[in-house]
Write an enzyme that holds these catalytic residues in place. Structure first.
Site, PDB file in Angstrom:
ATOM      1  N   ASP A  35       3.879   3.172  18.553  1.00  0.00           N
ATOM      2  CA  ASP A  35       4.208   2.195  19.435  1.00  0.00           C
ATOM      3  C   ASP A  35       2.947   1.473  19.979  1.00  0.00           C
ATOM      4  OD1 ASP A  35       6.948   2.727  19.391  1.00  0.00           O
ATOM      5  OD2 ASP A  35       6.909   4.155  21.079  1.00  0.00           O
ATOM      6  N   VAL A  83      -7.171  -9.415  -7.916  1.00  0.00           N
ATOM      7  CA  VAL A  83      -6.298  -8.943  -7.151  1.00  0.00           C
ATOM      8  C   VAL A  83      -6.563  -8.652  -5.696  1.00  0.00           C
ATOM      9  CG1 VAL A  83      -5.109  -6.616  -6.968  1.00  0.00           C
ATOM     10  CG2 VAL A  83      -5.019  -7.751  -8.884  1.00  0.00           C
TER      11      VAL A  83
END
EC number: 2.7.1.11
Length: 737
Positions: free
Chosen positions: A137, A641
């Site tokens: 959180d 990439v």
């Protein structure tokens, strides 16, 4: 959490201490016996890529009572433990501090009961406690990020990105519920990262009659041509009367008032799962090292510290002060003191909320600048593409529109300007969907303005630019120095100019963090995790992985921390024969000690410019030759990439925050050309340095702070991490016994 355990175990052993893991949290501490296990160097191999916590966690009612803590104290003394590093939320950390405060009394009681001897009591007079905050959180005060928060945000953004395609295809609305009982960090950051239309937070409830305001904003977006609607609701969202705002209620409003085809998606525990992102691995590792240092430096009079991070700096804060502030937020919400709740959040939280509101409500007249202060602001990308460039451009453009400015995109860099007159005004609908896109929507180019400075100045004058935002890497920084120097000859450049660093190499002077570098690290660790699994399967294989980064070893070093590399080769340090010989000797010893254990794959990371002589292929060949058949080596080159893919949430949210600050910088420096010319601070680089966001004049940077030959800063905060990579990889010597 696993990265934290790995770091604590290996740093403790490297410091000559014994490391133990207490399985199943405080329950294991109360039970004792096999729940308290001595940890050795090899026990934590491969833990970086594992999700969850491998030593387990459990709620323990017994530990909330003195009798349970008494048993816990006895078990620690019997195991010979006199220091405890706790990784958890405010409840776990509060329990740890109470345990420490009671420690002398607990030992006295155990001695009186005959559970421990006087000698044992005298050997363990004090218990040192250090707290690490593990919470998805991100609800702990005094720290910008908690271990696990950005990994959870990554899961949320991945889910919303997928939902986005469905919503667009069917012109639907989606209400997404995310975790956050008393803290709206996940909801707010997800809203920023995905370009959500509306967010609901526990500590910042909407105004009365919010239903009308939400419908007005969404209707405005739909009228402008937007086909999809995303609303994000924190599970603890409430209105100003503390009445819960549920996803179901929001859905009903959208259906009844706007006639939108609306679906609900509750992400639930998906947010807790999966492997840790690069930032969490690095954060947990750095905080784990700091926790060991803190516990060794603690004295009986030292308050228990909590290891925090502020901007880019690992810090120590008084543990109970942070817990009290965290609990005070919930108390403020309960008492309807929402302003107080926001004040107790870190200033960064309020700043992100303002940035979100400014970029989602472009029609808010109250936010418009006075007519005489409105500007024509040019935005250009210079250098190689980097994740977050589009998010920054979107944020800058929408904030400009919110303020009444006119954002003008220069497509394809400076060549696009002088050869193709490619200046296009940006509108809200054009940039609305850019938050989640990789690459560069307006195109980018490495060319510098000096290739045709006269024509650049002519177009600046033609379009009457009042300010310039350059987004890019070292080339963008170099371009700003050229434009600043050309002010003497070209009055068109006597406007405020700002560079927002965006490059995977993180090599721009004036900042410790560049947009795109986090996306690159996440792409690279995903790649390395896969090949490490391959290497582990064959038991006796080492991969030499070539990383991008130019002449900056940032990517290789931070990726080395994230994947547990055995060795990292960087341009700053170079490569020599002795280094290779020592590393091959270490490989021999390491493979010999493995004895066929799992997770035994080895990685060596080499920056592409680390050495002209010792290339990736040559290093692999040398290792293969010296191994004499006892193990083998392979090369792996991820290449571009590392540049591509969807930007990471961290790059997206920092792009928004910094882009808004850049426009505010241009606004605050709207002066006459004469005043601009006399003030060198009107050409600057925005950056994160230590615990602050700063603007540094280009004149202050381009001298002693810039290594022009190597295209990087002369000093870099991460250089000290090379020793940490070596220590954790066992390169500095693997302690035994």
């Amino acid at each position: 959490m696993n990265a934290a355990v790995r770091a604590v175990v290996r740093i403790s052993i490297a410091q000559g201490c014994q490391a133990y893991a207490i399985y199943e949290g405080y329950e294991g501490l109360v039970q004792g016996g096999g729940f308290i296990k001595r940890m050795h160097w090899e026990d934590v191999r491969g833990w970086l890529s594992e999700g969850g916590t491998l030593i387990g966690t459990a709620r323990c009612k017994k530990f909330t009572e003195r009798a349970g803590r008494l048993r816990g104290a006895k078990n620690l003394v019997l195991a010979g433990i006199d220091a405890l590093i706790v990784c958890g939320g405010d409840g776990s950390l509060t329990g740890a501090d109470i345990f420490r405060s009671e420690w002398p009394g607990l030992l006295a009681e155990l001695t009186k009961l005959g559970e421990i001897t006087e000698e044992q009591c005298s050997s363990f007079k004090t218990l040192n406690i250090v707290g690490l905050v593990g919470s998805i959180d991100n609800d702990m005060a005094s720290t910008d990020a908690t271990i696990g928060a950005y990994s959870s945000l990554t899961r949320i953004c991945q889910a919303v990105d997928f939902i986005d395609a469905t919503a667009y295809s069917h012109s639907r609305a989606f209400v997404v519920e995310v975790m956050g009982r008393h803290c709206g960090w996940l909801a707010l950051m997800a809203g920023l990262s995905t370009g959500a239309d509306f967010v609901f937070l526990p500590e910042k409830p909407p105004q009365d009659k919010w239903e009308n305001e939400m419908c007005r904003i969404i209707k405005t977006h739909r009228t402008a041509g937007k086909r999809k609607t995303i609303v994000i609701v924190a599970e603890g969202a409430i209105d100003r009367e503390l009445k819960p705002i549920t996803a179901t209620y929001v859905r009903d409003i959208l259906v009844d008032e706007l006639r939108l085809d609306t679906r609900i998606t509750t992400l639930g525990h998906v947010q807790r799962g999966g492997t840790a992102c690069a930032f969490d691995r690095i954060l947990a590792t750095l905080q784990g090292r700091e926790a060991v240092k803190a516990v060794l430096e603690s004295t009986p009079d030292t308050p228990s510290p909590m290891i925090a991070i502020n901007e880019n700096k690992i810090t120590r804060k008084p543990l109970m002060d942070a817990v009290r502030l965290t609990k005070a937020v919930a108390e403020c919400i309960k008492n309807k003191d929402f302003a107080g709740a926001m004040d107790l959040r870190d200033p960064e939280f309020e700043e992100y909320h303002r940035a979100y509101m400014a970029t989602t409500k472009p029609d808010e007249l109250s936010e418009k600048a006075p007519e005489d202060k409105r500007m024509r602001i040019a935005i250009i990308h210079v250098g190689a593409p980097a994740g977050g460039m589009n998010a920054a451009t979107r944020a800058a453009a929408t904030f400009c529109l919110n303020r009444g400015h006119r954002p003008l995109a220069i497509h394809n860099g400076f060549p696009g300007l002088v050869r193709h007159d490619s200046v296009r005004e940006l509108n809200w609908l054009t940039v609305e969907s850019w938050a989640i896109r990789g690459g560069s929507e307006i195109g980018t180019n490495r060319s510098l303005p000096s290739e045709d400075m006269g024509m650049v100045a002519w177009y600046f004058q033609r379009y009457k630019f009042d300010g310039l935002l350059i987004i890019g890497g070292f080339e963008a920084y170099h371009a700003l120095t050229e434009l600043h120097s050309a002010r003497d000859s070209y009055p068109a450049f006597r406007i405020p100019m700002i560079c927002l660093p965006a490059t995977i190499s993180n090599n721009v002077p004036g900042t410790e963090f560049s947009i795109g570098s986090d996306t690159c690290l996440n792409s690279l660790i995903e790649y390395c995790d896969a090949i490490k699994q391959s290497a582990s399967a064959s038991r006796r294989r080492v991969f030499v992985v070539e990383c991008q980064g130019g002449k900056s070893g940032y990517v290789a070093t931070m990726a080395g921390l994230s994947v547990g590399a055995l060795a990292v080769y960087t341009p700053e340090e170079g490569i020599n024969l002795k280094m290779l010989k020592d590393d091959i000797d270490h490989l021999r010893e390491s493979f010999a000690n493995d004895k066929g254990m799992n997770r035994a794959g080895k990685l060596i990371l080499r920056n592409e410019k680390a050495s002209k002589t010792y290339t990736t292929e040559i290093i692999a060949e040398i290792i293969r030759e010296e191994a004499s058949g006892r193990f083998e080596s392979r090369t792996a080159i991820p290449g571009h990439v590392q540049q591509g893919g969807t930007p990471s949430p961290m790059d997206r949210v920092r792009a928004v925050r910094l882009a808004v600050k850049c426009i505010q910088f241009l606004e605050s420096n709207k002066k006459t050309p004469r005043e601009i010319f006399a003030d060198p601070s009107t050409s600057a680089v925005i950056g994160i340095r230590g615990a602050s966001v700063v603007f540094t004049s280009i004149e202050d940077l381009c001298g002693i702070e810039t290594d022009w030959n190597s295209r990087r800063p002369r000093k870099a905060f991460w250089l000290d991490y090379r020793d940490l990579v070596s220590t954790l990889g066992g390169r500095a010597g693997t302690p035994t016994g």
